[in-house]
Design an enzyme around this catalytic site. Structure first.
Site, PDB file in Angstrom:
ATOM      1  N   THR A  18       0.817  -1.220   0.000  1.00  0.00           N
ATOM      2  CA  THR A  18       0.000   0.000   0.000  1.00  0.00           C
ATOM      3  C   THR A  18       0.847   1.265   0.000  1.00  0.00           C
ATOM      4  O   THR A  18       0.493   2.266  -0.624  1.00  0.00           O
ATOM      5  CB  THR A  18      -0.934  -0.043   1.234  1.00  0.00           C
ATOM      6  OG1 THR A  18      -1.903  -1.054   0.997  1.00  0.00           O
ATOM      7  CG2 THR A  18      -1.632   1.271   1.487  1.00  0.00           C
ATOM      8  N   SER A  60       1.649  -7.757  -0.718  1.00  0.00           N
ATOM      9  CA  SER A  60       2.528  -8.582   0.121  1.00  0.00           C
ATOM     10  C   SER A  60       2.082 -10.039   0.225  1.00  0.00           C
ATOM     11  O   SER A  60       2.891 -10.892   0.561  1.00  0.00           O
ATOM     12  CB  SER A  60       2.697  -7.963   1.509  1.00  0.00           C
ATOM     13  OG  SER A  60       1.503  -7.973   2.224  1.00  0.00           O
ATOM     14  N   THR A  92       1.522  -4.357   4.219  1.00  0.00           N
ATOM     15  CA  THR A  92       1.358  -4.659   5.636  1.00  0.00           C
ATOM     16  C   THR A  92       0.690  -6.010   5.886  1.00  0.00           C
ATOM     17  O   THR A  92       0.772  -6.538   6.990  1.00  0.00           O
ATOM     18  CB  THR A  92       0.513  -3.576   6.336  1.00  0.00           C
ATOM     19  OG1 THR A  92      -0.772  -3.536   5.724  1.00  0.00           O
ATOM     20  CG2 THR A  92       1.181  -2.224   6.257  1.00  0.00           C
ATOM     21  N   ASP A  93       0.039  -6.577   4.856  1.00  0.00           N
ATOM     22  CA  ASP A  93      -0.755  -7.794   5.099  1.00  0.00           C
ATOM     23  C   ASP A  93       0.087  -8.948   5.628  1.00  0.00           C
ATOM     24  O   ASP A  93      -0.374  -9.722   6.471  1.00  0.00           O
ATOM     25  CB  ASP A  93      -1.473  -8.237   3.814  1.00  0.00           C
ATOM     26  CG  ASP A  93      -2.603  -7.288   3.426  1.00  0.00           C
ATOM     27  OD1 ASP A  93      -2.937  -6.398   4.226  1.00  0.00           O
ATOM     28  OD2 ASP A  93      -3.142  -7.444   2.312  1.00  0.00           O
TER      29      ASP A  93
HETATM   30  N1  ASP Z   1      -2.743  -5.262   0.489  1.00  0.00           N
HETATM   31  C1  ASP Z   1      -1.622  -4.483   0.895  1.00  0.00           C
HETATM   32  C2  ASP Z   1      -0.382  -5.366   0.910  1.00  0.00           C
HETATM   33  O1  ASP Z   1      -0.122  -6.037   1.887  1.00  0.00           O
HETATM   34  C3  ASP Z   1      -1.883  -3.920   2.216  1.00  0.00           C
HETATM   35  C4  ASP Z   1      -0.867  -2.964   2.719  1.00  0.00           C
HETATM   36  O2  ASP Z   1       0.198  -2.779   2.205  1.00  0.00           O
HETATM   37  O3  ASP Z   1      -1.194  -2.345   3.738  1.00  0.00           O
HETATM   38  O4  ASP Z   1       0.333  -5.370  -0.058  1.00  0.00           O
END
Ligand code: ASP
Length: 329
Positions: A18, A60, A92-93
């Protein structure tokens, strides 16, 4: 950017997520590279001399063991080449897992910091720039050396082995429920309040990743669901038990048969605290399961237990070595 030669050198690796996503109207996708991310972060040029290295532009959930092993190797090269610290930006995932994987692949030494963002750059209050600035401050700080890999978000510093993503959308999503943060960032200062008592083991990576499924126990679960673990290519398994490490009594015999053949880690689906060893004696309680050769996962949450077991199996560790590492991590 022009930097003063006295500043520490920090390499920023971008993997996507993200923090790197852009779009117009129909959702966002990872497009920005490390060089784009560092541009325009107010104050960054006064903190460190930055090298930007784009490695992946992925959500991710698409990152793999092999990808993170490449990142670990690139971090090693950057540090050997004179970087004082490293920042990895990613989604973050799965950040709580990749940070722990890096922690296991790299010896504790120069600061290695993983960060991301909960709000993408198109949103009001995007947290990526603040997280990146804070992460670079930590990576540039000699106080952060020797901590192992840390996660920086929302002005907090978390040890990779404890951190978890606990909210779907809030910038305060990252927390270490078993311990709390080990430090924080305020103004231009990095405060390390706690240091891990011992480093995590440093393990080698060998491709391909052994198959290590993770099964979460839930209410009134049918033992037929264990069939997913009974695949000839499965090398080990993690059971995310209820409470302090419990399964329905109907699971006991199939799990005993599985643990006879393969290492099976007993973690807790709660994701905070440590699995028990000597309190509950009923069928499916932890005393019964440990007696049937399941290995207690300790304080590692199920996803982290799966990463540690995968690396140990990849390195050829036998059951007693696996039990020893889980007991000592
Ligand atoms: N869907 C995103 C990822 O993990 C979420 C994020 O980066 O917060 O790539």
């Amino acid at each position: 950017m022009t930097w003063s030669p006295e500043l520490p050198r920090v390499t920023v690796f971008s993997l996507g997520g993200t923090i790197a996503m852009t779009g117009s109207g129909h959702g966002v996708k990872p497009t920005l590279a490390a060089a784009d991310l560092i541009k325009g972060v107010a104050g960054l040029d006064g903190v460190a001399r930055l090298d930007a290295q784009a490695m992946f532009a992925a959500p991710s959930v698409d990152l793999t063991y092999a990808d993170i092993a490449k990142v670990a190797a690139a971090i090693g090269e950057a540090l050997a080449g004179g970087a004082d610290g490293v920042v990895v930006t990613q989604g973050t995932d799965t950040l709580e897992e990749t940070a722990f994987l890096l922690d296991l692949l790299l010896p504790a030494g120069a600061p290695v910091v993983v960060t991301g963002a909960m709000r993408n750059p198109t949103l009001a209050g995007a947290d990526g720039p603040a997280n990146l600035l804070a992460a670079v401050r930590v990576a540039a700080s000699p106080d952060a050396a020797g901590l192992g890999v840390v996660v920086v978000a929302n002005d907090e510093i978390h040890a990779a082995r404890y951190v978890r993503k606990l909210h779907v959308s809030r910038p305060s999503s990252f927390a270490s429920p078993t311990l709390g943060p080990i430090g924080w960032i305020v103004e231009d200062r990095v405060r390390i309040a706690l240091r891990p008592a011992s480093p995590t083991p440093t393990l080698d990576w060998s491709d391909p990743a052994p198959l290590v499924p993770l099964l979460t126990v839930s209410f009134s679960m049918d033992a037929r669901e264990l069939a997913a673990l009974d695949h000839p290519e499965v090398c080990g398994a993690v059971i995310a038990g209820a409470g302090s490490g419990h399964v329905p009594s109907a699971f006991v015999e199939p799990l005993e048969a599985l643990a006879d053949r393969l290492p099976v880690i007993l973690a807790s689906r709660v994701g905070a605290g440590e699995t028990y060893r000597q309190t509950y004696a009923y069928a499916g309680g932890e005393i019964d399961l440990v007696r049937r050769k399941l290995i207690p996962g300790g304080y590692l949450d199920p996803a982290k237990a799966r990463i540690l077991l995968t690396l140990l199996l990849g390195a050829g560790a036998d059951r007693s070595r696996i039990a020893e590492v889980f007991a000592g991590v």
